[in-house]
Scaffold this active site. Structure first.
Site, PDB file in Angstrom:
ATOM      1  N   LYS A 180     -17.222 -13.535  13.961  1.00  0.00           N
ATOM      2  CA  LYS A 180     -18.618 -13.225  14.261  1.00  0.00           C
ATOM      3  C   LYS A 180     -18.843 -11.724  14.116  1.00  0.00           C
ATOM      4  O   LYS A 180     -18.588 -10.953  15.036  1.00  0.00           O
ATOM      5  CB  LYS A 180     -19.006 -13.647  15.676  1.00  0.00           C
ATOM      6  CG  LYS A 180     -20.525 -13.611  15.834  1.00  0.00           C
ATOM      7  CD  LYS A 180     -20.991 -13.418  17.249  1.00  0.00           C
ATOM      8  CE  LYS A 180     -20.964 -11.990  17.700  1.00  0.00           C
ATOM      9  NZ  LYS A 180     -21.839 -11.060  16.970  1.00  0.00           N
ATOM     10  N   GLU A 254     -10.090  -4.047  21.246  1.00  0.00           N
ATOM     11  CA  GLU A 254     -10.143  -2.709  20.634  1.00  0.00           C
ATOM     12  C   GLU A 254     -11.462  -2.077  21.035  1.00  0.00           C
ATOM     13  O   GLU A 254     -12.511  -2.430  20.494  1.00  0.00           O
ATOM     14  CB  GLU A 254     -10.045  -2.816  19.110  1.00  0.00           C
ATOM     15  CG  GLU A 254      -8.710  -3.290  18.594  1.00  0.00           C
ATOM     16  CD  GLU A 254      -7.597  -2.291  18.807  1.00  0.00           C
ATOM     17  OE1 GLU A 254      -7.887  -1.119  19.136  1.00  0.00           O
ATOM     18  OE2 GLU A 254      -6.434  -2.685  18.666  1.00  0.00           O
ATOM     19  N   CYS A 289     -14.639   4.897  16.698  1.00  0.00           N
ATOM     20  CA  CYS A 289     -14.018   4.763  18.020  1.00  0.00           C
ATOM     21  C   CYS A 289     -12.987   5.851  18.305  1.00  0.00           C
ATOM     22  O   CYS A 289     -12.796   6.230  19.445  1.00  0.00           O
ATOM     23  CB  CYS A 289     -13.379   3.388  18.140  1.00  0.00           C
ATOM     24  SG  CYS A 289     -12.317   3.011  16.751  1.00  0.00           S
ATOM     25  N   GLU A 390     -18.224   8.039  26.164  1.00  0.00           N
ATOM     26  CA  GLU A 390     -18.332   7.967  24.699  1.00  0.00           C
ATOM     27  C   GLU A 390     -19.805   8.037  24.288  1.00  0.00           C
ATOM     28  O   GLU A 390     -20.631   7.273  24.793  1.00  0.00           O
ATOM     29  CB  GLU A 390     -17.726   6.644  24.230  1.00  0.00           C
ATOM     30  CG  GLU A 390     -17.731   6.465  22.729  1.00  0.00           C
ATOM     31  CD  GLU A 390     -17.163   5.116  22.307  1.00  0.00           C
ATOM     32  OE1 GLU A 390     -17.536   4.094  22.903  1.00  0.00           O
ATOM     33  OE2 GLU A 390     -16.342   5.091  21.379  1.00  0.00           O
TER      34      GLU A 390
HETATM   35  P1  NAD Z   1     -20.746  -4.277  21.715  1.00  0.00           P
HETATM   36  O1  NAD Z   1     -19.638  -4.450  22.658  1.00  0.00           O
HETATM   37  O2  NAD Z   1     -22.139  -4.228  22.215  1.00  0.00           O
HETATM   38  O3  NAD Z   1     -20.759  -5.442  20.605  1.00  0.00           O
HETATM   39  C1  NAD Z   1     -19.636  -5.785  19.849  1.00  0.00           C
HETATM   40  C2  NAD Z   1     -19.715  -7.234  19.430  1.00  0.00           C
HETATM   41  O4  NAD Z   1     -19.682  -8.084  20.584  1.00  0.00           O
HETATM   42  C3  NAD Z   1     -20.977  -7.625  18.671  1.00  0.00           C
HETATM   43  O5  NAD Z   1     -20.620  -8.516  17.633  1.00  0.00           O
HETATM   44  C4  NAD Z   1     -21.802  -8.347  19.736  1.00  0.00           C
HETATM   45  O6  NAD Z   1     -22.703  -9.293  19.186  1.00  0.00           O
HETATM   46  C5  NAD Z   1     -20.721  -9.043  20.530  1.00  0.00           C
HETATM   47  N1  NAD Z   1     -21.100  -9.388  21.907  1.00  0.00           N
HETATM   48  C6  NAD Z   1     -22.001  -8.771  22.709  1.00  0.00           C
HETATM   49  N2  NAD Z   1     -22.032  -9.370  23.931  1.00  0.00           N
HETATM   50  C7  NAD Z   1     -21.138 -10.366  23.897  1.00  0.00           C
HETATM   51  C8  NAD Z   1     -20.685 -11.328  24.850  1.00  0.00           C
HETATM   52  N3  NAD Z   1     -21.187 -11.372  26.084  1.00  0.00           N
HETATM   53  N4  NAD Z   1     -19.712 -12.204  24.491  1.00  0.00           N
HETATM   54  C9  NAD Z   1     -19.174 -12.149  23.257  1.00  0.00           C
HETATM   55  N5  NAD Z   1     -19.559 -11.269  22.298  1.00  0.00           N
HETATM   56  C10 NAD Z   1     -20.529 -10.377  22.622  1.00  0.00           C
HETATM   57  O7  NAD Z   1     -20.354  -2.960  20.959  1.00  0.00           O
HETATM   58  P2  NAD Z   1     -21.223  -2.115  19.994  1.00  0.00           P
HETATM   59  O8  NAD Z   1     -22.172  -1.302  20.764  1.00  0.00           O
HETATM   60  O9  NAD Z   1     -21.731  -2.997  18.908  1.00  0.00           O
HETATM   61  O10 NAD Z   1     -20.080  -1.198  19.347  1.00  0.00           O
HETATM   62  C11 NAD Z   1     -19.757   0.054  19.839  1.00  0.00           C
HETATM   63  C12 NAD Z   1     -18.436   0.045  20.556  1.00  0.00           C
HETATM   64  O11 NAD Z   1     -17.381  -0.468  19.752  1.00  0.00           O
HETATM   65  C13 NAD Z   1     -18.027   1.439  20.919  1.00  0.00           C
HETATM   66  O12 NAD Z   1     -17.587   1.511  22.250  1.00  0.00           O
HETATM   67  C14 NAD Z   1     -16.888   1.722  19.966  1.00  0.00           C
HETATM   68  O13 NAD Z   1     -16.002   2.716  20.379  1.00  0.00           O
HETATM   69  C15 NAD Z   1     -16.254   0.392  19.826  1.00  0.00           C
HETATM   70  N6  NAD Z   1     -15.389   0.322  18.633  1.00  0.00           N
HETATM   71  C16 NAD Z   1     -14.031   0.239  18.796  1.00  0.00           C
HETATM   72  C17 NAD Z   1     -13.177   0.218  17.708  1.00  0.00           C
HETATM   73  C18 NAD Z   1     -11.680   0.121  17.871  1.00  0.00           C
HETATM   74  O14 NAD Z   1     -11.010  -0.333  16.970  1.00  0.00           O
HETATM   75  N7  NAD Z   1     -11.112   0.544  18.974  1.00  0.00           N
HETATM   76  C19 NAD Z   1     -13.716   0.259  16.436  1.00  0.00           C
HETATM   77  C20 NAD Z   1     -15.086   0.357  16.297  1.00  0.00           C
HETATM   78  C21 NAD Z   1     -15.925   0.377  17.419  1.00  0.00           C
END
Ligand code: NAD
Length: 486
Positions: A180, A254, A289, A390
Site C-alpha cells: 500500500k 522504518e 528520514c 523532525e
Molecule cells: P505517515 O505515517 O502519515 O504515513 C505513512 C503510510 O502509513 C501512508 O501510506 C499512510 O496511508 C499509512 N497510514 C496512515 N495511518 C495508518 C494507519 N492507522 N494504519 C495503517 N497505515 C496507515 O507518514 P508520512 O507523513 O506519510 O511520512 C513521513 C514520515 O515517514 C516521516 O516521519 C519520515 O521520517 C518517515 N520516513 C522514514 C523512512 C525510513 O526508512 N526510516 C523513509 C522515509 C520516510
C-alpha cells in the site's frame, strides 16, 4: 524538446487484474510544483484490501514452490526491466511528489540496484546443521521459511526505493505481498506493476492497493497477513503496532529521524558544507528520514561553517523540478508546507535560534507550488522543538559544542536514532564516537546513509526497529524452523 508531463492512468492491482476503480472512491492527484490537479487516483477500501490479501494468500503456495534459482531468475529479469526504464520511472517519480528530476533518476537506479542485489540472495538463503549430532546422535538443523503474505505500507517520499528495500527481499525469500503506497504517489509504482508482469512474476504474488489510512489499517488487521513492514512516522507506527498487538503480528518499522552531523575542527569544512546542505535542501527538500538536520559544530570553527552554509544556501535555485538547474523542489502538499512554516514561525517566536537564512516562501517559483525557502537557524537551543522534532522539510539547525562529550550528549538528546554523522580525521575519535552515538548507523566523512545495498539501514528509539538492506533486511522476511531427528 522538453520532458513529457503526461501521467499514466492509475489502477489497483489485485491478483493480476488492473482495476480503474476502488471501493474507497477517487482522489485528485495534485502536482506539488504547480498545485494543479493532474490525475485521479482510485482508492482501495477495506473490501479491495481483503481481496488483495486473499489473492496474495492464494498465490503463495505456488510461488513458494518455485525453486530459489527460478525466483532469482525472475527477479534478475525485473532488475533488467527497471534498468531499461530508469528514465520513465525517474520522470514519474517527479510527477508523483515533485522531487527534482536528478533525484528521481537516482532513486529509480537505486531501486534497480536493490532488485539486482536481492535477486542474488534468492538462492543463497540457507539453514544450518548444529554440532549436536556428534554428541547426541540426533540430526538437528534449521529450515528458513517465508512468512506467507507480507503487508507493506509505504510513505510518499520515495516509494520506489522502499519497494526495492522491502518488496524485493520479501519476494526473494518466497513471500507474496500486498503493497500500500501512499495515495500521494501513484505513478512510478503503477509503471512498476507493468514491469512486474512483464518480468513473469505470477499474478497475485505482488498486489498493489493505493489508499489512505483506512486501507493501511485494513491491511495490518487482516488475519492472513503474517508480517507487516512499514515506512512512515512514529505516530502511525504506534497505531500499527496496536493493531499488530491483537494477533501478536511482527512488524518492521522504518520511522523518522533528527540526525546529528558532528563537525570537528580537523574536518574538511567545504566538503561538510556541500554534503550537509545538499542532503538537507536538495534531496527531496528535506523530506528524507536520514537527513542531517542538526549540524553540530565545534566552537572553534562554528562561525566559519555558518558562513559557508549561508553562502551555499544563497546559491540554491528553486523552480521546475524538471529543470536541471533547479536545486530545491517543492514539498509534497499544501498541508506539509503550512506545517513546516508553522514550525519555523514557532522557532522564531520562541527564540529557539537565530534565523540565518530563509524562513518563508520563496519568490519566483511556479504559482501555486508548495515551496519553502531553505531555512537555517543558528545557535539553536538543544531542547527546543526545532532541535528535537523532525521537520521533514528544508530546515537546518546549527548547534555549537565545545567538547566531544558535549557533542555526544547533544547528538543523543532526541528520542530518535536513525543516523549519525561524524566529520574528523582522527580515527581514535571515530572509534569512540561510533560506539557512543545512539543511532542505527554512523556515517563518517561524507559517507551517505545507504552506501550500498549490502549494508543494513534502520533505527533505534522512535526511529523504529528492524533493518532494511543487506542480509539483515532479507532475514526480516524469513522465519526459522528447527528440526531434530532422533
Ligand atoms: P505517515 O505515517 O502519515 O504515513 C505513512 C503510510 O502509513 C501512508 O501510506 C499512510 O496511508 C499509512 N497510514 C496512515 N495511518 C495508518 C494507519 N492507522 N494504519 C495503517 N497505515 C496507515 O507518514 P508520512 O507523513 O506519510 O511520512 C513521513 C514520515 O515517514 C516521516 O516521519 C519520515 O521520517 C518517515 N520516513 C522514514 C523512512 C525510513 O526508512 N526510516 C523513509 C522515509 C520516510
Amino acid at each position: 524538446m522538453g520532458i513529457e508531463r503526461t501521467v499514466p492512468a492509475v489502477h489497483l492491482h489485485i491478483g493480476g487484474q488492473a482495476r480503474a476503480e476502488g471501493t474507497g472512491g477517487m482522489a485528485e492527484h495534485v502536482y506539488p510544483a504547480t498545485g494543479e490537479v493532474q490525475g485521479l487516483v482510485p482508492l482501495a477500501g477495506p473490501a479491495d484490501v481483503a481481496e488483495a490479501v486473499e489473492a496474495a494468500h492464494a498465490a503463495f503456495p505456488a510461488w513458494r514452490s518455485w525453486t530459489p534459482a527460478e525466483r532469482r531468475g525472475v527477479l534478475v529479469r525485473l532488475a533488467e526491466l527497471i534498468k531499461a526504464d530508469v528514465a520513465e520511472l525517474g520522470r514519474l517519480s517527479v510527477l508523483d511528489n515533485g522531487m527534482t528530476h536528478r533525484i528521481g533518476l537516482h532513486l529509480a537506479s537505486a531501486m534497480a540496484g536493490y532488485t539486482e542485489y536481492y535477486a542474488g540472495w534468492a538462492d543463497k538463503i540457507e539453514g544450518r546443521v548444529t554440532t549436536a549430532p556428534a554428541q547426541r546422535r540426533e540430526l538437528a538443523y534449521t529450515i528458513p521459511e517465508p512468512y506467507g503474505v507480507v503487508g507493506i505500507i509505504l510513505t510518499w517520499n520515495g516509494p520506489l526505493i522502499s519497494v526495492g528495500m522491502k518488496v524485493i527481499p520479501a519476494l526473494a525469500a518466497g513471500n507474496t505481498v500486498v503493497v500500500k503506497p501512499s495515495e500521494l504517489t501513484p505513478y512510478a509504482t503503477e509503471h512498476l506493476m507493468r514491469l512486474v508482469r512483464e518480468a513473469g512474476i505470477p499474478d497475485g504474488v505482488v498486489n498493489l492497493v493505493l489508499g489512505g489510512p483506512d486501507a493501511g489499517e485494513a491491511l495490518v488487521r487482516h488475519p492472513l497477513v503474517q508480517k507487516v513492514s512499514f515506512t512512515g512516522g512514529p505516530t502511525t507506527a504506534r497505531k500499527i503496532l496496536a493493531s499488530c498487538a491483537e494477533s501478536l503480528k511482527p512488524a518492521v518499522l522504518e520511522l523518522g529521524g533528527k540526525s546529528a552531523n558532528l563537525v570537528f575542527p580537523d574536518a574538511d569544512l567545504d566538503r561538510v558544507t556541500l554534503i550537509n546542505t545538499s542532503s538537507v535542501f536538495e534531496t527531496l527538500a528535506g523530506q528524507g528520514c536520514a537527513i542531517p538536520s542538526r549540524l553540530l559544530v565545534h566552537e572553534s570553527v562554528y562561525d566559519e561553517v555558518a558562513e559557508k552554509v549561508i553562502a551555499r544556501v544563497r546559491s540554491l535555485r528553486f523552480g521546475d523540478p524538471f529543470d536541471p538547474t533547479t536545486n530545491v523542489s517543492p514539498v509534497v502538499t499544501r498541508a506539509a508546507r503550512d506545517r513546516i512554516l508553522g514550525m519555523i514561525d514557532r522557532a522564531r517566536s520562541q527564540g529557539a535560534g537565530r534565523l540565518l537564512a530563509g524562513g518563508g516562501v520563496p519568490d519566483g517559483v511556479p504559482a501555486g507550488g508548495y515551496y519553502v525557502e531553505p531555512t537555517v537557524f543558528g545557535d539553536v537551543v538543544p531542547d527546543s522543538e526545532i532541535a528535537q522534532v523532525e521537520v521533514f522539510g528544508p530546515v537546518l539547525s546549527l548547534l555549537r559544542f565545545s567538547s566531544e562529550e558535549e557533542a555526544v550528549a547533544i547528538a543523543n538528546s532526541t528520542s530518535y536514532g536513525l543516523a549519525a554523522y561524524v566529520n574528523t580525521r582522527d580515527i581514535g575519535r571515530v572509534n569512540r564516537l561510533t560506539s557512543q552515538l545512539r543511532a542505527g548507523g554512523v556515517y563518517v566523512n561524507g559517507a551517505p546513509p545507504v552506501v550500498g545495498y549490502e549494508l543494513p539501514f534502520g533505527g533505534v528509539g522512535i526511529s523504529g526497529y528492524g533493518r532494511e538492506g543487506g542480509l539483515e533486511g532479507l532475514l526480516e522476511f524469513v522465519r526459522t524452523k528447527a528440526v531434530a531427528i532422533a
